[in-house]
Design an enzyme around this catalytic site. Sequence first.
Site, PDB file in Angstrom:
ATOM      1  N   SER A   1       0.821  -1.210   0.000  1.00 15.30           N
ATOM      2  CA  SER A   1       0.000   0.000   0.000  1.00 15.30           C
ATOM      3  C   SER A   1       0.859   1.266   0.000  1.00 15.30           C
ATOM      4  O   SER A   1       0.366   2.345  -0.289  1.00 15.30           O
ATOM      5  CB  SER A   1      -0.940  -0.006   1.213  1.00 15.30           C
ATOM      6  OG  SER A   1      -0.194  -0.090   2.404  1.00 15.30           O
TER       7      SER A   1
ATOM      8  N   HIS B   1      10.776   0.828   4.081  1.00 16.71           N
ATOM      9  CA  HIS B   1       9.911   1.454   5.086  1.00 16.71           C
ATOM     10  C   HIS B   1       9.610   0.432   6.179  1.00 16.71           C
ATOM     11  O   HIS B   1       9.278  -0.703   5.892  1.00 16.71           O
ATOM     12  CB  HIS B   1       8.596   1.917   4.451  1.00 16.71           C
ATOM     13  CG  HIS B   1       7.575   2.368   5.452  1.00 16.71           C
ATOM     14  ND1 HIS B   1       7.865   3.267   6.451  1.00 16.71           N
ATOM     15  CD2 HIS B   1       6.270   2.022   5.627  1.00 16.71           C
ATOM     16  CE1 HIS B   1       6.778   3.476   7.186  1.00 16.71           C
ATOM     17  NE2 HIS B   1       5.805   2.725   6.715  1.00 16.71           N
TER      18      HIS B   1
ATOM     19  N   HIS C   1       8.243   0.113  10.660  1.00 22.47           N
ATOM     20  CA  HIS C   1       7.770   0.772  11.881  1.00 22.47           C
ATOM     21  C   HIS C   1       8.682   0.356  13.025  1.00 22.47           C
ATOM     22  O   HIS C   1       8.210   0.056  14.126  1.00 22.47           O
ATOM     23  CB  HIS C   1       6.314   0.394  12.167  1.00 22.47           C
ATOM     24  CG  HIS C   1       5.331   0.984  11.218  1.00 22.47           C
ATOM     25  ND1 HIS C   1       4.234   1.692  11.634  1.00 22.47           N
ATOM     26  CD2 HIS C   1       5.282   1.003   9.874  1.00 22.47           C
ATOM     27  CE1 HIS C   1       3.526   2.092  10.577  1.00 22.47           C
ATOM     28  NE2 HIS C   1       4.146   1.683   9.496  1.00 22.47           N
TER      29      HIS C   1
ATOM     30  N   ASP D   1      29.036   7.925  10.807  1.00 22.48           N
ATOM     31  CA  ASP D   1      29.583   6.968   9.840  1.00 22.48           C
ATOM     32  C   ASP D   1      28.631   6.758   8.664  1.00 22.48           C
ATOM     33  O   ASP D   1      29.044   6.268   7.610  1.00 22.48           O
ATOM     34  CB  ASP D   1      29.850   5.613  10.521  1.00 22.48           C
ATOM     35  CG  ASP D   1      31.173   5.596  11.276  1.00 22.48           C
ATOM     36  OD1 ASP D   1      32.066   6.389  10.926  1.00 22.48           O
ATOM     37  OD2 ASP D   1      31.311   4.779  12.210  1.00 22.48           O
TER      38      ASP D   1
ATOM     39  N   HIS E   1       4.501   8.894  11.862  1.00 24.56           N
ATOM     40  CA  HIS E   1       4.397   7.676  11.089  1.00 24.56           C
ATOM     41  C   HIS E   1       5.594   6.762  11.365  1.00 24.56           C
ATOM     42  O   HIS E   1       5.509   5.909  12.236  1.00 24.56           O
ATOM     43  CB  HIS E   1       4.251   8.046   9.604  1.00 24.56           C
ATOM     44  CG  HIS E   1       3.962   6.893   8.711  1.00 24.56           C
ATOM     45  ND1 HIS E   1       3.450   7.024   7.451  1.00 24.56           N
ATOM     46  CD2 HIS E   1       4.135   5.566   8.886  1.00 24.56           C
ATOM     47  CE1 HIS E   1       3.297   5.843   6.902  1.00 24.56           C
ATOM     48  NE2 HIS E   1       3.706   4.951   7.744  1.00 24.56           N
TER      49      HIS E   1
ATOM     50  N   TYR F   1      38.064   3.481   5.068  1.00 25.97           N
ATOM     51  CA  TYR F   1      37.513   2.391   5.864  1.00 25.97           C
ATOM     52  C   TYR F   1      37.206   1.232   4.931  1.00 25.97           C
ATOM     53  O   TYR F   1      36.756   1.436   3.810  1.00 25.97           O
ATOM     54  CB  TYR F   1      36.229   2.852   6.553  1.00 25.97           C
ATOM     55  CG  TYR F   1      35.568   1.800   7.423  1.00 25.97           C
ATOM     56  CD1 TYR F   1      35.868   1.711   8.773  1.00 25.97           C
ATOM     57  CD2 TYR F   1      34.657   0.914   6.869  1.00 25.97           C
ATOM     58  CE1 TYR F   1      35.270   0.751   9.566  1.00 25.97           C
ATOM     59  CE2 TYR F   1      34.047  -0.050   7.656  1.00 25.97           C
ATOM     60  CZ  TYR F   1      34.357  -0.130   9.012  1.00 25.97           C
ATOM     61  OH  TYR F   1      33.759  -1.080   9.790  1.00 25.97           O
TER      62      TYR F   1
END
Lengths: 228, 228, 228, 228
Positions: free
Chosen positions: A73, A93, A95, A118, A167, A225
């Site tokens: 969605s 994405h 949560h 970093d 969100h 690095y």
Amino acid sequence: MKQLKQQVYEANMDLPRYGLVTFTWGNVSAIDRERQLVVIKPSGVAYQNMNVEDMVTVNLRGEVVEGHYKPSSDTATHLELYRRYEQLGGIVHTHSTYATAWAQAGMPVPALGTTHADYFAGDILCTRALTGDEVNSEYECNTGKVIIETVGDVNPLYTPGIVVYQHGPFSWGKSADEAVHNAVVMEEVAKMAWIACSINPHIRPIDNYLLNKHFLRKHGPNAYYGQT
Amino acid sequence: MKQLKQQVYEANMDLPRYGLVTFTWGNVSAIDRERQLVVIKPSGVAYQNMNVEDMVTVNLRGEVVEGHYKPSSDTATHLELYRRYEQLGGIVHTHSTYATAWAQAGMPVPALGTTHADYFAGDILCTRALTGDEVNSEYECNTGKVIIETVGDVNPLYTPGIVVYQHGPFSWGKSADEAVHNAVVMEEVAKMAWIACSINPHIRPIDNYLLNKHFLRKHGPNAYYGQT
Amino acid sequence: MKQLKQQVYEANMDLPRYGLVTFTWGNVSAIDRERQLVVIKPSGVAYQNMNVEDMVTVNLRGEVVEGHYKPSSDTATHLELYRRYEQLGGIVHTHSTYATAWAQAGMPVPALGTTHADYFAGDILCTRALTGDEVNSEYECNTGKVIIETVGDVNPLYTPGIVVYQHGPFSWGKSADEAVHNAVVMEEVAKMAWIACSINPHIRPIDNYLLNKHFLRKHGPNAYYGQT
Amino acid sequence: MKQLKQQVYEANMDLPRYGLVTFTWGNVSAIDRERQLVVIKPSGVAYQNMNVEDMVTVNLRGEVVEGHYKPSSDTATHLELYRRYEQLGGIVHTHSTYATAWAQAGMPVPALGTTHADYFAGDILCTRALTGDEVNSEYECNTGKVIIETVGDVNPLYTPGIVVYQHGPFSWGKSADEAVHNAVVMEEVAKMAWIACSINPHIRPIDNYLLNKHFLRKHGPNAYYGQT
């Protein structure tokens, strides 16, 4: 596309492995820039039942090109970002607990130490609130727009993530795998920043020269690095 | 009833799997609305030793209809809720860490973000304190009554959980499995809310239009999250 | 004694399993009241290398009766408690994170909810500081004495644990296994209490009638929790 | 050197096992004092793909003597410490969550209890900020110098770790294994100290006689903890 679907599938399966998602609360996509096609997780499918063939391929207008499921969605948010920023190869994405807490607090995750520096050349920004109109019409697309408004015209790989107000976090990278890597980093620095601010309410941001040193030690033309 | 017992058994076994219980501190029940029979965990039996046959079947007056064990000491609370709300198919009670902390704090878990809004159409309410009389006589039944007093006449599936003052969380759903799902959600949003409030003491509740958008994206007639 | 050694061994092995110890930071003992002998973990031996035969048997004066290792450096504390309280069958000492944090804070773990009240009939007390003299001479013995001074003349099974100021938790029970059980409970309620106090600085202690109800629901002559 | 490489390899692999590192954020080294050679983790190599042969051997000037990889980017910090303190056999650097939070807060981890005192004979110090010049030229070497400036002329094994301002923890010991052990201790006491200070903002440091008692019970000529 077969290879990209495999990469997107594996990157999605990494989310529960890294403890970044509960149930189906997350999605990863990646783009094939030549063909202008995006592969993304199907909507609301449980990770433990998911396989490579369940990934959904859409074009940049969001039309399903291949796949037997509806795409995530949040697909419109991903597409908005791919269209705006050529540098992006993968988007995540979630949560995840600590990054989402900063999003709910409505505050950027401040750059407080070298762990942050970093990977992020500054604070992890927090978007403004969407308006009622932006939420009620083309919500997911507008979520992408407000991220772009916040990131602005810089190279998005310099701060490869953001928290969307009330969100949660979005992160990105040159590939799906790198975007997941940055999602793990965001969650960890969000946790550290919370604890550090709790220990010392008068905490100071990282000294600018130290931030630059660490970011450039890992990124940019003079990076030293790692093995390359 | 065999199938329901299997479902209730598995839902109970999910509680330790999701990290929601220590020792025997939790129980799940489900109801067969046609036969008006409730299946529930036996009292004080350790999860690792429990099997399907240990589940206890009671009628809505709390009389044991089948099973060789005593039912959960919280059975009267479950029954009170099943009698009042026709929508409920399963109920869960735990002492999960973060939701219990809000219960002890005596405060509702505030709706602060979309993670919360994807499942709860408002704050997760906290009951008032029981009186001495309510505790000393028919305590478990009165726990059910105070939950009902707090939830009121709304559809309980719109906010599928509550914290009982100085006690802990109850959650529910259309089935035992969904009730456990909501118990996991409550624990996670309780944790996020604590951290978010700690980061920003002046935090604002989620914008109402955003809350509605997310709740209705997953629930109600125009839901478009997932594959159905 | 073979059976008791087995019980003490298993109870010690439960400490890392429940996440209560780092390295060797904990010990469990149990007493055979008839023979007046105590079995306890050897000092500084790693859990993963330990077996039943490594347990040490001492008499109530602390003399080793059986075993090829030195007993735990905290043995004198255990013995002091066994000599004073006939009700004790097993004792546990750990440096578990949350209970130790309360010990360092120098505050009792307040009774805030039913999770606590199911096991402790009041706050989990914190001892006063030992004096310089008490630390410099017979330290471990004096640790036992200050616990006794704090617990006083009540039945120690009514509040089966305590935190020693600037040190950490001790818990006990009718057996080694029950003492470990109570150590797990202490750690969990210590964590919940910290979070609850952080959520609501004006938090109120659990209502007295609710505390009594829950404690007596599980303990005492009219207990009705569980299967007996 | 084969044995030392094995030890350094295993000590490095212990970092993810103890939950001290995310991705490649940590490194362990050890020194062979006779040959004046140091073995250290290669830079930016993932733990799961690393094997003994990947360890890098350098001399005290930082020149690679053996190995097919570049050494850790923090090598110069390790060497600075080995050159200054003869007592050190192993050094660890991580970005472990709680110790790093104190580093970001810019505060020493205060000695608040016996868990701390069993290993550290005082606070875990925090270095001053490096200057812009110190960061821009020979940064890693200057990180070692500021640690030395903070530790001073005492025996570094009396406080076997430090937090570097806005960066993270370094710990050490007589061997690589002991240095990792102390890194675990630092992380645990850093977590406890955070929680204890959160519970009681007016917390007092551990009484000096109790600190000395515990440190000397485990260390020094009259130690009586453990089996030796």
